[in-house]
Design an enzyme around this catalytic site. Structure first.
Site, PDB file in Angstrom:
ATOM      1  CG  HIS A  13      -1.872   1.128   1.290  1.00 19.07           C
ATOM      2  ND1 HIS A  13      -3.210   0.938   1.552  1.00 19.07           N
ATOM      3  CD2 HIS A  13      -1.729   2.463   1.116  1.00 19.07           C
ATOM      4  CE1 HIS A  13      -3.840   2.095   1.532  1.00 19.07           C
ATOM      5  NE2 HIS A  13      -2.944   3.051   1.272  1.00 19.07           N
ATOM      6  CG  HIS A  15      -1.030   7.151  -1.119  1.00 20.87           C
ATOM      7  ND1 HIS A  15      -2.273   7.272  -1.693  1.00 20.87           N
ATOM      8  CD2 HIS A  15      -1.218   6.487   0.052  1.00 20.87           C
ATOM      9  CE1 HIS A  15      -3.182   6.731  -0.886  1.00 20.87           C
ATOM     10  NE2 HIS A  15      -2.568   6.236   0.175  1.00 20.87           N
ATOM     11  CG  HIS A 136      -9.926   4.622   3.585  1.00 19.87           C
ATOM     12  ND1 HIS A 136      -8.703   5.241   3.708  1.00 19.87           N
ATOM     13  CD2 HIS A 136     -10.693   5.144   4.578  1.00 19.87           C
ATOM     14  CE1 HIS A 136      -8.740   6.097   4.718  1.00 19.87           C
ATOM     15  NE2 HIS A 136      -9.945   6.053   5.265  1.00 19.87           N
ATOM     16  CG  HIS A 174      -4.835   2.337   5.932  1.00 22.85           C
ATOM     17  ND1 HIS A 174      -6.169   2.407   6.248  1.00 22.85           N
ATOM     18  CD2 HIS A 174      -4.735   2.903   4.714  1.00 22.85           C
ATOM     19  CE1 HIS A 174      -6.828   3.003   5.280  1.00 22.85           C
ATOM     20  NE2 HIS A 174      -5.977   3.306   4.320  1.00 22.85           N
ATOM     21  CG  ASP A 247      -1.720   4.914   3.980  1.00 24.25           C
ATOM     22  OD1 ASP A 247      -1.833   5.217   2.778  1.00 24.25           O
ATOM     23  OD2 ASP A 247      -2.488   5.334   4.857  1.00 24.25           O
TER      24      ASP A 247
HETATM   25  O1  DOR Z   1      -3.535   9.789   5.535  1.00 30.41           O
HETATM   26  C1  DOR Z   1      -3.888   9.426   4.428  1.00 30.41           C
HETATM   27  N1  DOR Z   1      -3.348   9.962   3.312  1.00 30.41           N
HETATM   28  N2  DOR Z   1      -4.835   8.490   4.330  1.00 30.41           N
HETATM   29  C2  DOR Z   1      -5.368   8.158   3.141  1.00 30.41           C
HETATM   30  O2  DOR Z   1      -6.241   7.323   3.121  1.00 30.41           O
HETATM   31  C3  DOR Z   1      -4.945   8.855   1.899  1.00 30.41           C
HETATM   32  C4  DOR Z   1      -3.601   9.396   2.039  1.00 30.41           C
HETATM   33  C5  DOR Z   1      -3.212  10.362   0.942  1.00 30.41           C
HETATM   34  O3  DOR Z   1      -3.446  10.064  -0.232  1.00 30.41           O
HETATM   35  O4  DOR Z   1      -2.608  11.402   1.248  1.00 30.41           O
HETATM   36 ZN    ZN Z   2      -3.442   5.038   1.588  1.00 29.53          ZN
END
Ligand code: DOR
Ligand code: ZN
Length: 344
Positions: A13, A15, A136, A174, A247
């Site tokens: 997971h 980003h 989520h 998460h 995450d």
């Molecule tokens: O804290 C977070 N940031 N939780 C999420 O689900 C998305 C993520 C983000 O894309 O910044």
């Molecule tokens: Zn995430």
């Protein structure tokens, strides 16, 4: 020197964003992980095969020469997702899973699903073709306290979903609560969970005591200490249901240090080191490889990585901030020193 050698881990997971920031943050993930599940919550989100394939190409173009890294792409579900598009992308290898964001639950979720009933046909198709759903797990009901949103989501949405579609593979992403740990532990083999480094290291005091600390804020938000302890127990238990998912969610320092700061903790620079500290503190280094490198591939039906990595018991300082290709981002553990170092 004490060392720990494990199969090369994966991040289930992450980003990575897009454009200049993608170029800036990708090397940190690729340094440690052979593969990663790439979140689709870009602006606009990745809602079809063409978009996901183009994003994958941009990730590969941003990967520095000589780094060995495979992005595993995901599709962003909306109320209007077409089951045929989902099957086409999964069968064609464009993406390996689909992500359910309840609409307005978190960063980049504005186009998410307003009611799981609206994607029932998609979920039935995914169950039929063996495609994992990544969730989520927070309700968005304004009446529900933010610290209760995960537990309420289990009751209202996830438990009924798993009961109605037992063949659907679900990753509860998460997880942050003892309720989530209990739910995943008691569910059948088609339900698993990822756990982030921050939810193993911090409780909500880290965010709120002695001043408000925006770099400790993510969603789902860190909970009470009893929940952190339940997560540490689950991660280090050796159960195949729990695996590594950072995450890592980079935001520019100005977007975090603001009157309305963004949710997301950028832990990619030293994620594996951060997890290793937890496993050592729990006396569970013998369970680290399962969590980091074996349980994820097993759940996704992928082979484990052949390469190995070695961690050394040695100080790993974490800088106060990181320049991600022109964007300054404060990493998790900024200014601290971790106890393990990845040997390169
Ligand atoms: O804290 C977070 N940031 N939780 C999420 O689900 C998305 C993520 C983000 O894309 O910044
Ligand atoms: Zn995430």
């Amino acid at each position: 020197m004490e060392t720990l050698t494990i199969r090369r881990p994966d991040d289930w997971h992450v980003h990575l964003r897009d454009g200049a920031v993608l170029e800036g943050v990708l090397p940190y993930t690729a340094r440690q992980f052979a593969r990663a599940i790439i979140m689709p919550n870009l602006s606009p989100p990745m809602t079809d095969c063409a978009g996901v394939a183009a994003y994958r190409a941009r990730i590969m173009a941003a990967l520095p020469a000589g780094m060995d890294f495979t992005p595993l792409m995901t599709l962003y579900l909306t109320d209007g997702t077409d089951p045929d598009e989902v099957e086409r992308g999964f069968a064609g290898g464009v993406f390996v899973a689909a992500k359910l964001y309840p609409a307005h639950a978190t960063t980049g979720s504005a186009h998410g699903v307003t009611d799981v009933a609206n994607i029932r046909a998609v979920l039935e198709r995914m169950a039929a073709i063996g495609m994992p759903l990544l969730v989520h797990g927070e309700v968005t009901d304004a009446h529900v306290d933010i610290f209760d949103r995960e537990a309420v989501f289990i009751e209202r949405t996830l438990a009924p979903l798993v009961r109605d579609l037992p063949a659907l593979k679900v990753v509860f992403e998460h997880v942050t609560t003892e309720e989530a740990v209990r739910f995943v532990t008691c569910a059948g083999p088609n339900v698993a969970a990822t756990i982030t480094p921050q939810h193993l290291h911090i409780n909500r005091n880290a965010m709120l005591v002695g001043g408000i600390r925006p770099h400790m804020y993510c969603l789902p938000v860190a909970k009470r200490e009893q929940h952190r302890l339940a997560l540490r127990k689950a991660a280090t238990s050796g159960s195949a249901k729990f695996f590594l998912g950072t995450d890592s969610a980079p935001h520019a320092v100005g977007a975090k240090e603001a009157a309305c700061g963004c949710a997301g903790i950028f832990n990619a620079p030293f994620a594996i080191e951060s997890y290793a500290d937890v496993f050592e503190e729990e006396g569970a280094l013998d369970k680290f490889e399962a969590f980091a490198s074996l349980n994820g591939p097993a759940f996704y039906g992928l082979s484990v990585n052949e390469a190995t990595v070695t961690l050394e018991k040695a100080p790993q300082p974490v800088p106060a901030s990181i320049d991600a290709n022109g964007t300054s981002i404060v990493p998790f553990h900024a200014g601290d020193t971790l106890g393990w170092r990845l040997r390169l």
